[in-house]
Enzyme design. Structure first.
Site, short mmCIF file in Angstrom:
data_model
loop_
_atom_site.label_atom_id
_atom_site.label_comp_id
_atom_site.label_asym_id
_atom_site.label_seq_id
_atom_site.Cartn_x
_atom_site.Cartn_y
_atom_site.Cartn_z
N MET A 64 0.83 -1.20 0.00
CA MET A 64 0.00 0.00 0.00
C MET A 64 0.87 1.26 0.00
SD MET A 64 -2.94 0.98 2.69
CE MET A 64 -3.34 2.67 3.09
N HIS B 168 -10.42 -0.83 4.06
CA HIS B 168 -10.77 -2.08 3.38
C HIS B 168 -10.86 -3.25 4.34
CE1 HIS B 168 -6.46 -2.46 3.81
NE2 HIS B 168 -6.23 -1.53 2.92
N TYR C 88 33.44 15.83 -1.86
CA TYR C 88 33.15 15.95 -3.29
C TYR C 88 34.42 16.25 -4.08
CZ TYR C 88 28.42 16.98 -1.50
OH TYR C 88 27.22 16.95 -0.85
N HIS D 287 24.57 17.00 -8.07
CA HIS D 287 25.05 18.20 -8.76
C HIS D 287 25.27 17.86 -10.23
CE1 HIS D 287 26.66 19.38 -4.52
NE2 HIS D 287 25.37 19.65 -4.66
N ASN E 91 27.98 22.52 -5.05
CA ASN E 91 26.75 23.28 -4.81
C ASN E 91 26.53 24.33 -5.90
OD1 ASN E 91 28.07 22.63 -1.90
ND2 ASN E 91 25.93 22.06 -2.03
C1 FAD Z 1 18.29 17.10 -2.86
C2 FAD Z 1 19.13 18.15 -3.52
C3 FAD Z 1 19.90 19.02 -2.74
C4 FAD Z 1 20.69 20.00 -3.35
N1 FAD Z 1 21.38 20.90 -2.57
C5 FAD Z 1 21.98 21.98 -3.15
C6 FAD Z 1 22.50 23.04 -2.37
O1 FAD Z 1 22.45 23.03 -1.15
N2 FAD Z 1 23.07 24.08 -3.02
C7 FAD Z 1 23.13 24.14 -4.38
O2 FAD Z 1 23.67 25.11 -4.92
N3 FAD Z 1 22.64 23.16 -5.14
C8 FAD Z 1 22.02 22.09 -4.57
N4 FAD Z 1 21.45 21.12 -5.35
C9 FAD Z 1 21.57 21.22 -6.82
C10 FAD Z 1 20.74 22.32 -7.46
O3 FAD Z 1 19.50 22.49 -6.82
C11 FAD Z 1 20.53 21.96 -8.94
O4 FAD Z 1 21.81 21.80 -9.50
C12 FAD Z 1 19.80 23.05 -9.71
O5 FAD Z 1 18.53 23.28 -9.18
C13 FAD Z 1 19.67 22.67 -11.17
O6 FAD Z 1 19.11 23.75 -11.86
P1 FAD Z 1 18.47 23.57 -13.32
O7 FAD Z 1 17.98 24.89 -13.73
O8 FAD Z 1 19.46 22.90 -14.18
O9 FAD Z 1 17.28 22.53 -13.14
P2 FAD Z 1 16.16 22.35 -12.04
O10 FAD Z 1 16.38 23.30 -10.91
O11 FAD Z 1 16.11 20.90 -11.75
O12 FAD Z 1 14.83 22.82 -12.76
C14 FAD Z 1 14.23 22.12 -13.83
C15 FAD Z 1 12.75 22.42 -13.80
O13 FAD Z 1 12.16 21.96 -15.01
C16 FAD Z 1 10.93 21.34 -14.72
N5 FAD Z 1 10.63 20.39 -15.78
C17 FAD Z 1 11.20 19.19 -16.02
N6 FAD Z 1 10.66 18.63 -17.10
C18 FAD Z 1 9.74 19.49 -17.57
C19 FAD Z 1 8.84 19.44 -18.66
N7 FAD Z 1 8.81 18.40 -19.50
N8 FAD Z 1 8.00 20.48 -18.85
C20 FAD Z 1 8.01 21.54 -17.99
N9 FAD Z 1 8.84 21.63 -16.93
C21 FAD Z 1 9.70 20.61 -16.73
C22 FAD Z 1 11.16 20.68 -13.38
O14 FAD Z 1 9.94 20.39 -12.73
C23 FAD Z 1 12.00 21.73 -12.67
O15 FAD Z 1 11.20 22.68 -12.00
C24 FAD Z 1 20.70 20.11 -4.77
C25 FAD Z 1 19.94 19.24 -5.54
C26 FAD Z 1 19.15 18.27 -4.95
C27 FAD Z 1 18.33 17.36 -5.80
C1 HEM Z 2 -9.06 4.10 2.98
C2 HEM Z 2 -8.21 4.04 3.91
C3 HEM Z 2 -7.20 2.92 4.08
C4 HEM Z 2 -6.74 2.49 5.27
C5 HEM Z 2 -7.09 3.06 6.65
C6 HEM Z 2 -5.83 1.41 5.02
C7 HEM Z 2 -5.15 0.70 6.01
C8 HEM Z 2 -4.34 -0.38 5.80
C9 HEM Z 2 -3.68 -1.12 6.84
C10 HEM Z 2 -3.72 -0.78 8.33
C11 HEM Z 2 -2.98 -2.10 6.23
C12 HEM Z 2 -2.07 -3.10 6.91
C13 HEM Z 2 -2.83 -4.29 7.38
C14 HEM Z 2 -1.92 -5.34 8.00
O1 HEM Z 2 -0.72 -5.38 7.63
O2 HEM Z 2 -2.39 -6.10 8.79
C15 HEM Z 2 -3.21 -2.01 4.81
C16 HEM Z 2 -2.69 -2.85 3.85
C17 HEM Z 2 -2.88 -2.70 2.49
N1 HEM Z 2 -3.60 -1.73 1.86
FE1 HEM Z 2 -4.65 -0.27 2.77
N2 HEM Z 2 -5.75 1.19 3.68
C18 HEM Z 2 -6.56 2.10 3.08
C19 HEM Z 2 -6.78 2.22 1.71
C20 HEM Z 2 -6.14 1.48 0.75
C21 HEM Z 2 -6.32 1.67 -0.66
C22 HEM Z 2 -7.18 2.75 -1.33
C23 HEM Z 2 -5.58 0.74 -1.31
C24 HEM Z 2 -5.53 0.64 -2.79
C25 HEM Z 2 -5.17 -0.28 -3.50
C26 HEM Z 2 -4.92 -0.07 -0.27
C27 HEM Z 2 -4.08 -1.15 -0.50
C28 HEM Z 2 -3.52 -1.93 0.49
C29 HEM Z 2 -2.72 -3.10 0.24
C30 HEM Z 2 -2.36 -3.66 -1.12
C31 HEM Z 2 -2.34 -3.59 1.49
C32 HEM Z 2 -1.55 -4.88 1.73
C33 HEM Z 2 -0.43 -4.72 2.71
C34 HEM Z 2 0.72 -3.92 2.17
O3 HEM Z 2 1.45 -4.50 1.41
O4 HEM Z 2 0.84 -2.72 2.46
N3 HEM Z 2 -5.28 0.43 0.96
N4 HEM Z 2 -4.05 -0.96 4.58
#
Ligand code: FAD
Ligand code: HEM
Length: 874
Positions: A88, A186, A638, A717, A764
């Site tokens: 789930m 469910h 890095y 990066h 960065n």
């Molecule tokens: C978890 C994480 C931590 C980071 N930490 C730092 C940090 O601390 N300092 C730092 O300088 N850098 C950090 N970076 C790196 C930095 O953020 C990226 O290098 C930078 O944002 C890249 O800029 P960009 O313009 O190339 O692309 P992005 O910033 O990735 O922008 C691309 C955009 O295009 C959009 N897009 C993609 N496909 C489509 C599409 N088909 N149509 C329309 N829109 C689309 C995306 O949704 C996104 O908004 C980090 C990156 C990550 C993932």
């Molecule tokens: C509506 C509210 C929901 C609640 C509160 C809920 C809660 C839970 C809980 C408590 C379990 C674990 C049961 C156990 O391990 O004994 C479970 C398992 C599961 N649920 Fe839901 N569920 C919800 C909706 C859904 C929906 C919409 C799906 C869609 C497909 C889903 C798919 C599953 C599946 C596949 C499992 C199997 C166990 C796993 O692999 O996670 N559930 N759910």
């Protein structure tokens, strides 16, 4: 590998333990007599009956036909669902229920066993092909495109078998007419099961789609009579693409680091600009509403609060891009990486531009005015907390006393950017007013204030239409409610800027027939095939080559003076005093980036090839590599400026991008520099009182540690898939864009994001990307419309194409126990060479060699001259 039916048996056994009905369930081939579609299906007769079936094309792509069936009767409107990954929590859930003569569908996601929330996976469309309702059951036949990937995994439609999850509720949904309706649980009606996907493939797939294209008819057998009526069902993916009524001077694709600067500067110049962003809003200011539970009425989302930046590693659903295979993290949300990153932000140094592959015109002195423009809008700070205090300083203080006595110097990162050898700093951030700040809070805000600017969110660009080198249209699709599905025409005075990031800019180019032939052939064979631009118009450029990311090695140690802070717990239950300090003053621990990455230090080495390489350690208060403890520090080491390793990116039949050659430590000199850096840390920390080496262990040497390193190498990066340069990639060069950032071979297409970086820089990169975008905006605005890039001949004519085999080998490093796999691939790239006109003539010094209408020689005489610009040799 277990056989398909072993998997079924295993999961069925699990289900027996969890629910008593498991013995009654069946799996196998099932033909729906109404539609003739043949599925591999799971059936469960309990709880009123349930069926899920799947059918896929004989060459699997990114889509399938699904069948969901459930019971009618009392209580009414009961839901039935399928988990596309088994459990789930994590995978995409598809839920459906009857509503009158229709069936309502809903994508959901769960990260806990509570009611799942509505979430349409990025780029996914579910089209109802057929709906049937009789006296006892409802049945939905649907086509699902791009439903098979989600943040934490995917349903591999090319695989032999897959595990799915069954769930069905004995209770009515709360609002039957609404796809976002609240769902009741469910109870015990849930299970996992396996289906053999190989048997689900059919050569008839396209016929079934054509027969039930959606938006046509659905059969409804009345429950009280036997009359058959037909009603219409809705569809989103097969209706003709409407044409948007407006055109724009500029369409910028992607609102990340590069795109926001472009949109602002171009609109500031009076141009009409449309910025298209695939993801939803992020920060509160722009309409984002994904909030931690404790913010109350404060105008904050999780993206605004620096101390919650790490939450991306806990919950990235609906935020991270889902179409990059292999677990790469990238933000597909307004702001891109700048909405989810840790905010580290400082000025470039000369070495970043001068001693690397940046072309003339993009050296440090050229860049300085644009860097200053960025920092005048986003002045970085080392004291983001609004009370002026620094938090978590046990880390800085410890590293100060380790490094300083060994000759390392504390400096100001922005005042002394060129001091990158044995120096350390308080980390500067882009944060402002105790919140994320950065380009979202500056560039995007000023752009949005202009009447000549439009922003579309939840809208992805699928591909660009073009005629030769002229982009004529932009095709979009809605990724969620409010998104736009249009063909936007681009006139001859219109330009398109790709700023979709390293992975998605490349993908859009591939889907637009621009890239190496092997990648374009993959697109041709995909669902895009029928509408892809003809191969005679393909522009062969090395898109995807030159991929780089700064190789990371984690080093871990502990020290009794260190106390870590639980930033992850702060998402749902922060320490009350820290919560209040943040909410009331934007101050305290939560105003700083998690997990206290407040100290950075640098060193430079001359490596075995004579080239200077730099490294950056970013320190953070948390364990890694499986270590545990509150007194742990991880140093992310890095390899930065000067690194020469390169990888490769391509596209898969599912239209996901994938890194098929990792860019880490592929050259001996990079390995040597990394070993030197690790050894340097060992030497400097070796005898520090009470400091305990965890990784490497005490006494382990650097080479041994690197050789046996089992941690991740990525640093997020990523750069370089559309390298900038004067060496036209169509003619065997490495460049995809010229020095105006214009794509070689096109007249009105540009790339402005991390893709164009030819070489890596100090770690960065976001400040660098903003600065490069500032310069690119100035260059593009100064460029005459429809100029040929780089002074080349006209775009796609008169070229001969030669194909050569290239073999990419793995690193020469021998790794014995590492779990890291470096892909070895044998790829065929196509290079193209420009030819002279029919006569083979060449042009003389200062003679015309290109230009609109020019039919004379397009190559300068060898030895005497070279290209100067689009019109003349020099
Ligand atoms: C978890 C994480 C931590 C980071 N930490 C730092 C940090 O601390 N300092 C730092 O300088 N850098 C950090 N970076 C790196 C930095 O953020 C990226 O290098 C930078 O944002 C890249 O800029 P960009 O313009 O190339 O692309 P992005 O910033 O990735 O922008 C691309 C955009 O295009 C959009 N897009 C993609 N496909 C489509 C599409 N088909 N149509 C329309 N829109 C689309 C995306 O949704 C996104 O908004 C980090 C990156 C990550 C993932
Ligand atoms: C509506 C509210 C929901 C609640 C509160 C809920 C809660 C839970 C809980 C408590 C379990 C674990 C049961 C156990 O391990 O004994 C479970 C398992 C599961 N649920 Fe839901 N569920 C919800 C909706 C859904 C929906 C919409 C799906 C869609 C497909 C889903 C798919 C599953 C599946 C596949 C499992 C199997 C166990 C796993 O692999 O996670 N559930 N759910």
């Amino acid at each position: 590998m277990p056989k398909v039916w072993d998997i079924v048996a295993t999961v069925a056994a699990v289900a027996i333990g969890g629910a008593n009905y498991a013995l009654a369930q069946t799996t196998g081939a099932y033909t729906d007599s109404r539609t003739g579609i043949v599925y591999q299906a799971y059936k469960n007769p309990n709880y009123g009956g349930y069926t899920f079936g799947i059918a896929i094309p004989s060459s699997p792509t990114n889509e399938f036909i699904g069948l969901l069936e459930g019971p009618l009767g009392t209580p009414a409107n009961r839901w039935a669902g399928v988990s596309l990954g088994g459990p789930m929590n994590g995978p995409t859930l598809i839920v459906a229920w009857p509503n009158g003569n229709d069936v309502v569908t809903s994508f959901r996601t769960a990260s806990n066993w509570i009611e799942p929330t509505p979430l349409t996976p990025t780029g996914a469309t579910l089209t109802k092909m057929n709906v049937a309702v009789n006296s006892t059951h409802w049945s939905l036949t649907f086509r699902c495109i791009n439903c098979n990937t989600w943040a934490s995994g995917s349903l591999d439609l090319t695989g032999a078998a897959a595990v799915f999850g069954y769930a069905q509720s004995p209770y009515s949904v709360v609002t039957p007419s609404s796809p976002d309706s609240s769902l009741q649980p469910h109870d015990n009606s849930f299970a996992n099961y396996g289906l053999p996907l190989t048997s689900a493939r059919s050569a008839n797939y396209a016929t079934w789609i054509a027969q039930y294209p959606g938006g046509t008819t659905s059969t409804t057998t009345s429950r009280t009579t036997t009359t058959t009526t037909t009603t219409r069902t809705t569809t989103t993916s097969v209706a003709p693409l409407p044409t948007y009524t407006k055109t724009f001077d500029y369409i910028v694709i992607g609102a990340g680091a590069g795109g926001m600067v472009m949109a602002d500067r171009l609109s500031e110049a009076g141009k009409s600009v449309l910025l298209i962003e695939r993801g939803p809003p992020s920060t509160y200011q722009h309409g984002g509403r994904i909030q931690p539970p404790w913010v109350g009425s404060a105008n904050l989302t999780r993206f605004d609060i620096p101390g919650l930046c790490n939450e991306i590693w806990h919950n990235s659903s609906g935020i991270a891009c889902t179409d990059i295979s292999g677990g790469v993290m990238a933000g597909c949300i307004l702001g891109g990486g700048t909405a989810i990153n840790s905010g580290l932000f400082w000025k470039p140094q000369p070495y970043d531009y001068d001693n690397t592959d940046w072309p003339v015109g993009w050296k440090y002195n050229d860049m300085t005015p644009y860097v200053n423009k960025v920092f005048s809008r986003i002045p970085s700070t080392t004291t983001p907390s609004q009370d002026g205090q620094r938090y978590g300083q046990d880390l800085y203080n410890l590293l100060y006393s380790v490094l300083q006595p060994k000759g390392w110097n504390p400096i100001d990162a922005n005042a002394q950017p060129d001091q990158k050898n044995r120096t350390f700093v308080h980390t500067p951030y882009m944060y402002s007013g105790g919140q994320r700040g950065g380009p979202l809070a500056t560039y995007l805000v000023s752009a949005k204030a202009r009447s000549n600017f439009q922003l579309w969110v939840n809208t992805a660009v699928v591909k660009l239409n073009r005629n030769g080198g002229q982009i004529t249209g932009v095709v979009t699709e809605a990724t969620a409610a409010g998104g736009m599905r249009y063909l936007i025409n681009v006139s001859t005075s219109g330009r398109v800027i790709l700023s979709s990031g390293v992975f998605n800019t490349a993908k859009i180019l591939f889907r637009s027939g621009i890239g190496p032939t092997d990648a374009l052939n993959v697109v041709k064979a995909s669902t895009d095939g029928p509408t892809m631009i003809d191969s005679s118009q393909w522009i062969n450029l090395p898109v995807g080559s030159n991929l780089h990311d700064q190789d990371n090695t984690d080093l871990v140690f502990s020290h009794p003076t260190i106390t870590s802070y639980d930033f992850y717990a702060a998402y749902s239950s922060p320490i009350p005093a820290d919560r209040d300090k943040y909410l009331n003053q934007r101050a305290g621990q939560l105003a700083e980036a998690a997990p206290n990455c407040n100290t950075v230090f640098f060193e430079s080495f001359t490596s075995s090839d004579g080239r200077v390489r730099q490294v950056q350690w970013t320190a953070r208060k948390e364990p890694s590599l499986g270590a545990a403890g509150d007194d742990m520090v991880t140093l992310s080491l890095y390899l930065t400026a000067g690194a020469t390793s390169r990888g490769h990116l391509t596209i898969q039949p599912s239209l996901n991008t994938v890194v098929d050659v990792l860019p880490y430590l592929n050259t001996q000199a990079d390995i040597d520099a990394k070993v030197k850096a690790i050894q340097s840390w060992i030497n400097v920390a070796n005898n520090y009182p009470n400091l305990t080496f965890v990784y490497p262990v005490k006494g382990q040497n650097a080479s041994d540690y690197l050789t046996n390193y089992v941690g991740g190498h990525g640093s997020n990066h990523w750069m370089g898939t559309c390298r900038m340069g004067t060496d036209d990639g169509r003619a065997g060069g490495k460049a995809v864009v010229d020095t105006n950032t214009q794509v070689w071979g096109t007249l009105n297409l540009f790339v402005v994001d991390a893709s164009i970086f030819p070489s890596t820089i100090t770690a960065n990169p976001s400040a660098y990307i903003l600065s490069v975008a500032e310069r690119a905006a100035a260059k593009i605005l100064a460029l005459a419309l429809n100029s040929n890039p780089g002074g080349s001949s006209s775009t796609t004519t008169s070229r001969t194409t030669t194909t050569s085999s290239r073999t990419t080998t793995t690193s020469s490093r021998t790794t014995t126990t590492s779990s890291r796999t470096t892909t070895t691939s044998i790829r065929t790239t196509t290079t193209s060479t420009r030819t002279t006109t029919a006569s083979g003539a060449t042009q003389t010094l200062y003679g015309q060699c290109a230009g609109v209408g020019w039919t004379g020689p397009t190559v300068c005489a060898s030895g005497s001259c070279q290209y100067q610009n689009a019109y003349y040799c020099k």
